[in-house]
Design an enzyme around this catalytic site. Structure first.
Site, PDB file in Angstrom:
ATOM      1  N   ASP A 415       7.901  19.603  50.321  1.00 40.98           N
ATOM      2  CA  ASP A 415       6.984  20.749  50.368  1.00 40.98           C
ATOM      3  C   ASP A 415       6.401  21.015  48.982  1.00 40.98           C
ATOM      4  O   ASP A 415       6.863  20.454  47.983  1.00 40.98           O
ATOM      5  CB  ASP A 415       7.758  21.979  50.871  1.00 40.98           C
ATOM      6  CG  ASP A 415       6.823  23.150  51.165  1.00 40.98           C
ATOM      7  OD1 ASP A 415       5.627  22.907  51.421  1.00 40.98           O
ATOM      8  OD2 ASP A 415       7.294  24.306  51.119  1.00 40.98           O
ATOM      9  N   GLU A 418       1.365  19.567  46.559  1.00 39.80           N
ATOM     10  CA  GLU A 418      -0.083  19.338  46.316  1.00 39.80           C
ATOM     11  C   GLU A 418      -0.368  18.970  44.866  1.00 39.80           C
ATOM     12  O   GLU A 418      -1.372  18.293  44.651  1.00 39.80           O
ATOM     13  CB  GLU A 418      -0.877  20.586  46.709  1.00 39.80           C
ATOM     14  CG  GLU A 418      -0.807  20.920  48.181  1.00 39.80           C
ATOM     15  CD  GLU A 418       0.547  21.465  48.629  1.00 39.80           C
ATOM     16  OE1 GLU A 418       1.224  22.097  47.805  1.00 39.80           O
ATOM     17  OE2 GLU A 418       0.917  21.225  49.773  1.00 39.80           O
ATOM     18  N   ASP A 499       0.931  26.653  56.076  1.00 40.03           N
ATOM     19  CA  ASP A 499       1.225  28.049  56.386  1.00 40.03           C
ATOM     20  C   ASP A 499       0.142  28.704  57.235  1.00 40.03           C
ATOM     21  O   ASP A 499      -0.735  29.401  56.729  1.00 40.03           O
ATOM     22  CB  ASP A 499       1.429  28.824  55.076  1.00 40.03           C
ATOM     23  CG  ASP A 499       2.589  28.247  54.280  1.00 40.03           C
ATOM     24  OD1 ASP A 499       3.381  27.476  54.864  1.00 40.03           O
ATOM     25  OD2 ASP A 499       2.691  28.545  53.078  1.00 40.03           O
TER      26      ASP A 499
HETATM   27  C1  GLC Z   1       5.853  27.029  51.708  1.00 38.40           C
HETATM   28  C2  GLC Z   1       5.944  26.168  52.966  1.00 38.40           C
HETATM   29  C3  GLC Z   1       6.747  26.907  54.017  1.00 38.40           C
HETATM   30  C4  GLC Z   1       8.114  27.270  53.456  1.00 38.40           C
HETATM   31  C5  GLC Z   1       7.978  28.068  52.180  1.00 38.40           C
HETATM   32  C6  GLC Z   1       9.314  28.302  51.510  1.00 38.40           C
HETATM   33  O1  GLC Z   1       5.099  28.170  51.948  1.00 38.40           O
HETATM   34  O2  GLC Z   1       4.682  25.837  53.439  1.00 38.40           O
HETATM   35  O3  GLC Z   1       6.862  26.137  55.181  1.00 38.40           O
HETATM   36  O4  GLC Z   1       8.834  27.984  54.391  1.00 38.40           O
HETATM   37  O5  GLC Z   1       7.143  27.388  51.266  1.00 38.40           O
HETATM   38  O6  GLC Z   1       9.923  27.112  51.168  1.00 38.40           O
END
Ligand code: GLC
Length: 818
Positions: A415, A418, A499
Site C-alpha cells: 500500500d 505511489e 479509497d
Molecule cells: C490507505 C489504504 C487503505 C488502508 C489505509 C491504512 O488509505 O488505501 O486501504 O486501510 O491506508 O493502511
C-alpha cells in the site's frame, strides 16, 4: 499542449531496412518501425536520433520479431507484416496503418513534433515539479492521430467516470487519489496505464504508449476526432495492436507486457478486512464470527495497526504477543492471513529497529538531487523511501519479508506505494504531498531520474515482494495485492482501486473501473466492498456484497472510525443475504478459477464490458452498468437505493435468468428486458449454450469440492463447448501437466438438447466427488437418456425447469439428453 510551437522533423530523406525493421531519417529526427509480432508494431520517434537506453525494469517481454517487408510506392514506403500494412508518407513523415482487410486505423494527422516543456506556456497538470533538468527529460514529444467518429476509447487503466473515455484528457502519473474521494471528473489515480483500446463495430485496435515518464493521452478532448499522445523523456515510443477484436487487443497487450499471474485458489475466495483489526483477540473474534455464522471466508487482512508504531516488518507485541500463534489460529480455521506492508521506513536509527540502519548501510534509500537522504512523512512519521530501481534494494527489501513468511503469512498487501508521502505528519493541518524530487537519481548507477521512474515505484516494490515470496516459499504461488502499479502489474499482483466511499455512485463506478482495468491487462481487480470512507448504509452494503460476489478479487474493507462493516453488522436480513451472496461466490469458484486460468493463458479478463464478447454490437459498446463475467454470465446490478427492477440490455442470442432457470430472450423487447431485482436478487443472465460449472457451498477453499454441478443451458441453435480447468489450487504443478481439463458441450434445443461431458484430460486428479448433470429444458421431457440409454433415476426440477441426474464423478465421458 498546443500553445508553443513544436519542432517538426520534416520529410523523410533516407531510410534503411534491416532484418528487424525500418529506420527512416527525416530532415531532423528519426522514425524507427519494427514488427514486434505480425500483429504488433513498434514505432519510435526519436527527435535526437538516439533511442533511450533500455531499462532493467522495462515491462516488455521479448517476443520473436516478425518479418517486415518494405516496398517503395509513389511518395511512400509500404511496410507489411502478414497481419498489418503501414504506409509511411515520405513528404509528410506520417504513418497510415491498415488492418489485413485494408481498414485504416490510428492514422497520423501529421508527423510527431517536440518542444521543451519548460518553455511551454502549458502547465503540466499534476506534475509536482515541472522544473525538470533540461534536455531529454523535459522534451515533450507530441503526436496527433485520427479517431473514427464512432470509435470508443476504452481501457486507459485506472480512472473514475464511465467506461468510454473518449473526449477526455488523461494524465499518466501515479498519485494517492484519496480524500476527498474519487469524483467522476478525476483524472489520474494510483496506477498508470497509458494503454488505449479503440473500438467501433467491426474493428478494435490498441495502442500502448511505452513511456514511464509523465504522459498525457487526449482522446478527443481538444478536437473530437483527434487522439493526442504526449510524453516527456525526449522520445515517443509506442506499440500498435492490430486487434481486430477487443479480446485480440488484450491478448496482444498481455503477450507483450505479461499475462496475469495465476492466483492460488484461496485468493479467489472471500477476504475480510478493515483498518484495522487491532489485536490478536479481535482477529480471532472476526474469524469466529464467520465460522459461527457459517459465512464462507478465505482470508483476513491485517492493516497497519499490527505493526509497532507503523514500523514495517515489526509487530506490536502488546496487541499481538505471539503473531505466529495468531496466524496459526487462523490457519486452524482454514483462513489465510494477509499483512499490509508500506514502503516508508521510519527514520529511526540505533533504537533496536534495524531497517533504517541497514537500509542506510546498504545505500538502499532514495536520495535528493544533492545526494542527501530524502525523507518525507507517512504513517510512522518521518520516513525513508527505498529506491526500488536498484536491484540490490529489491533483494534487500524482499528478504525483509522472511519474518512474515516464517510465521506463515499467506499474502502481502502493498500500500501507499505511489508513493504516498507528505511534508508533515499525516493528519497535521496544511499537509501537502512531498514527492521524491524529479531530478533525484535512481537505480543501480543512478542511471535514471525519478521523473522517469516515479510511475514504477509501486510496481517495483511489488516485484521485489513477489520475487521474495517466490524465493522464500518456492512451492507456493506468491499472492500480492497492490494499490499502485503500472503496465505489467498483472504479472505480480492483484489490484484494488484504493479509497472509495460508501456511496451509491461508487458502487456503480466499480463496474467501469474494473472493466477498464481488465482491458488494460489487469484481470484480478476489485474495489473495497461496502466502501472505504464513511458509514455504509445497510441497503448499500446488501447491494455491494451481491455485486462484489462477481469482482475478480472480492474483499470487504473500510476505514478506521467507520461503523462495523462485517457481513453481520447490518442485522439478520442483510446477514442472510450476504451469506447467500458469498455462498454463490463459492459455488461459482470452479467457473471463476477456470477464468483465472484463461486469464493467465491469454490475458482475457474475468470481468469485462459487453463489447469484449459482442464487439460487433455497437449499441452495447458504451454500456457500463452491466458486465460480462467470463463469456457465459452477464450481471446487471442495481446501483441506486430503493430500486427493485431494472432494464437489462440483452445481447443477441439465447439468454436465461439464473435465478429462475428459464429463458428470457423470448420476452425481450427490442433487445431489452425489464427484470425484477429485489434485494438479494442481482440479475444474473446465462448465455445460451453455457455449461456452468458449480461447486457445493464450502466455508473455505481448503475444504475439498464434494460435488460438481454441470448445468447446461442450451442455446436455441448453436452447440457450444466450455472447458473446465482444475488443478491443485496452489503451487506450480499446473505448468507440468498437473491440470485437469474437461470439455463440456451443450447441444442446442433445435436438434434435441444434450449436455455432453468429455473425458477428463491431464495429470491432475480431483478429490472424489459427485457429479450432478443438469439440463435446462422448456418442458418436462418424457424420457431422459444417460450415455445413450434410458435413465431411471433422473429428477425434474420444476422450479428451475431442469433435468438432473446424479453420478459419481469417474472422469469418464457422459451424455445427458432429453
Ligand atoms: C490507505 C489504504 C487503505 C488502508 C489505509 C491504512 O488509505 O488505501 O486501504 O486501510 O491506508 O493502511
Amino acid at each position: 499542449m498546443d500553445d508553443h510551437p513544436l519542432h517538426r522533423p520534416g520529410p523523410v530523406l533516407a531510410w534503411e531496412h534491416d532484418g528487424a525493421g525500418l529506420t527512416a531519417r527525416h530532415e531532423t529526427a528519426v522514425t524507427r518501425i519494427e514488427a514486434t509480432a505480425a500483429d504488433i508494431l513498434r514505432v519510435r520517434f526519436l527527435p535526437d536520433g538516439e533511442p533511450a537506453p533500455s531499462r532493467p525494469w522495462d515491462p516488455l517481454l521479448p517476443l520473436p520479431a516478425a518479418r517486415l517487408t518494405v516496398e517503395q510506392e509513389d511518395g511512400a514506403l509500404v511496410l507489411r507484416t502478414p497481419l498489418l500494412t503501414v504506409r509511411l508518407d515520405l513528404a509528410a513523415g506520417t504513418l497510415h496503418p491498415r488492418t489485413a482487410d485494408g481498414t485504416i486505423f490510428a492514422a497520423d494527422i501529421e508527423a510527431a513534433g517536440w518542444r521543451d516543456m519548460a518553455l511551454s506556456k502549458t502547465k503540466l497538470r499534476h506534475m509536482p515539479d515541472p522544473e525538470l533538468p533540461a534536455g531529454r527529460p523535459r522534451t515533450g514529444v507530441v503526436l496527433h492521430k485520427r479517431l473514427a467518429p464512432d470509435e470508443g476509447c476504452f481501457g486507459l487503466g485506472q480512472r473514475t467516470g464511465g467506461l468510454d473515455r473518449r473526449h477526455r484528457r488523461l494524465t499518466n502519473w501515479t498519485i494517492d487519489r484519496s480524500s476527498p474521494g474519487h469524483g467522476r471528473g478525476n483524472d489520474n489515480m494510483y496506477q498508470s496505464h497509458p494503454v488505449l483500446l479503440a473500438a467501433r463495430p467491426g474493428l478494435a485496435w490498441g495502442l500502448y504508449l511505452h513511456s514511464s515518464w509523465y504522459s498525457v493521452i487526449d482522446t478527443g478532448y481538444r478536437e473530437p476526432e483527434r487522439l493526442t499522445l504526449m510524453t516527456l523523456g525526449g522520445e515517443l515510443d509506442y506499440f500498435l495492436f492490430a486487434g481486430p477484436t477487443p479480446a485480440a487487443v488484450v491478448e496482444q497487450l498481455t503477450r507483450l507486457t505479461g499475462r496475469p499471474a495465476l492466483p492460488p485458489l484461496w485468493a479467489l475466495g472471500f477476504h475480510q478486512s478493515r483498518w484495522s483489526y487491532r489485536s490478536d483477540a479481535e482477529v480471532r473474534a472476526v474469524a469466529r464470527g464467520f465460522r459461527e455464522r457459517r459465512i464462507p471466508l478465505d482470508a483476513i487482512h491485517l492493516d497497519i495497526d499490527y505493526m509497532d508504531g507503523f514500523r514495517v516488518f515489526t509487530w506490536d507485541r502488546q496487541r499481538f504477543p505471539d503473531p505466529a500463534a495468531t496466524v496459526a489460529a487462523l490457519h486452524a480455521d482454514d483462513i489465510r492471513a494477509v499483512t499490509i506492508v508500506d514502503p516508508g521506513v521510519k527514520k529511526e536509527f540505533g533504537a533496536g529497529y534495524a531497517v533504517a540502519d541497514d537500509g542506510v548501510a546498504g545505500d538502499h534509500f532514495a536520495r535528493r538531487p544533492d545526494g542527501e537522504l530524502f525523507s518525507a512523512y507517512v504513517w510512522p512519521g518521518e520516513s525513508l523511501l527505498p529506491d526500488f530501481c536498484r536491484s540490490a534494494t529489491r533483494r534487500w527489501w524482499g528478504d525483509l519479508h522472511e519474518g512474515l513468511v516464517g510465521i506463515g503469512i499467506d499474502g502481502i498487501w502493498c500500500d501507499m506505494n505511489e508513493p504516498s508521502i507528505g511534508d508533515r505528519p499525516i493528519g497535521e493541518p496544511g499537509r501537502h504531498d512531498q514527492p521524491i524530487p524529479l531530478a533525484a537519481r535512481q537505480g543501480d548507477d543512478g542511471e535514471a531520474l525519478q521523473a522517469e521512474t516515479h510511475n514504477l515505484y509501486g510496481q517495483l516494490m511489488v516485484q521485489a515482494t513477489a520475487d521474495a515470496l517466490q524465493r522464500l516459499r518456492p512451492q507456493r504461488r506468491p499472492w500480492l495485492l497492490t494499490r499502485s502499479g503500472s503496465i505489467g502489474i498483472q504479472r505480480w499482483s492483484a489490484s484494488w482501486m484504493g479509497d472509495n466511499s460508501s456511496w451509491w455512485e461508487h458502487l456503480a463506478m466499480s463496474l467501469p473501473q474494473l472493466a477498464s482495468m481488465g482491458l488494460s491487462g489487469s484481470a484480478h481487480v476489485g474495489v473495497d466492498i461496502g466502501g472505504f470512507y464513511h458509514h455504509c448504509p445497510a441497503e448499500l452494503f446488501a447491494r455491494w456484497i451481491e455485486l462484489g460476489t462477481f469482482y475478480p478479487f472480492m474483499r470487504n474493507h473500510t476505514r478506521q472510525g467507520t461503523r462495523p462493516q462485517e457481513p453481520w453488522a447490518f442485522g439478520p436480513e442483510v446477514e442472510a443475504l450476504a451469506r447467500r451472496a458469498i455462498e454463490r461466490r463459492y459455488r461459482l469458484l470452479p467457473y471463476l478459477y477456470t477464468l483465472a486460468h484463461r486469464a493467465h493463458h491469454t490475458g482475457e479478463p474475468l470481468l469485462r464490458p459487453l463489447l469484449f464478447d459482442f464487439p460487433d454490437e455497437g449499441r452495447l459498446h458504451p454500456i457500463d452498468d452491466q458486465v460480462m463475467i467470463g463469456p457465459l454470465l452477464m450481471i446487471a446490478p442495481v446501483c441506486q437505493p430503493g430500486i427493485r427492477r431494472r432494464l437489462v440490455e440483452l445481447p443477441p442470442g439465447t439468454w436465461y435468468d439464473l435465478h429462475s432457470g428459464r429463458r428470457v430472450d423470448d420476452t425481450a423487447d427490442r433487445g431489452a428486458l425489464i427484470t425484477d431485482a429485489p434485494l438479494g436478487r442481482l440479475p444474473i443472465l446465462v448465455r445460451g449454450g453455457a455449461a456452468l460449472t458449480l461447486g457445493n457451498v464450502r466455508q473455505s477453499t481448503a475444504e475439498p469440492l464434494a460435488e460438481l454441478t454441470i448445468d447446461g443451458f442450451p442455446d436455441q441453435d448453436e452447440p457450444r463447448t466450455w472447458t473446465l480447468i482444475e488443478d491443485a489450487g496452489d503451487g506450480h504443478g499446473y505448468r507440468n501437466g498437473e491440470l485437469a481439463e474437461t470439455a463440456i458441450t451443450v447441444h442446442p434445443l433445435a436438434t434435441g438438447a444434450a449436455v455432453e461431458v468429455g473425458p477428463r484430460q491431464g495429470g491432475y486428479a480431483p478429490h472424489p466427488r459427485d457429479l450432478l448433470l443438469r439440463l435446462h429444458l422448456p418442458e418436462r421431457p418424457g424420457t431422459v437418456r444417460l450415455d445413450g440409454h434410458p435413465a431411471d433415476t433422473w429428477r425434474w426440477d420444476a422450479q428451475q425447469q431442469a433435468v438432473e441426474i446424479r453420478l459419481s464423478d469417474d472422469g469418464q465421458a457422459h451424455r445427458l439428453s432429453s
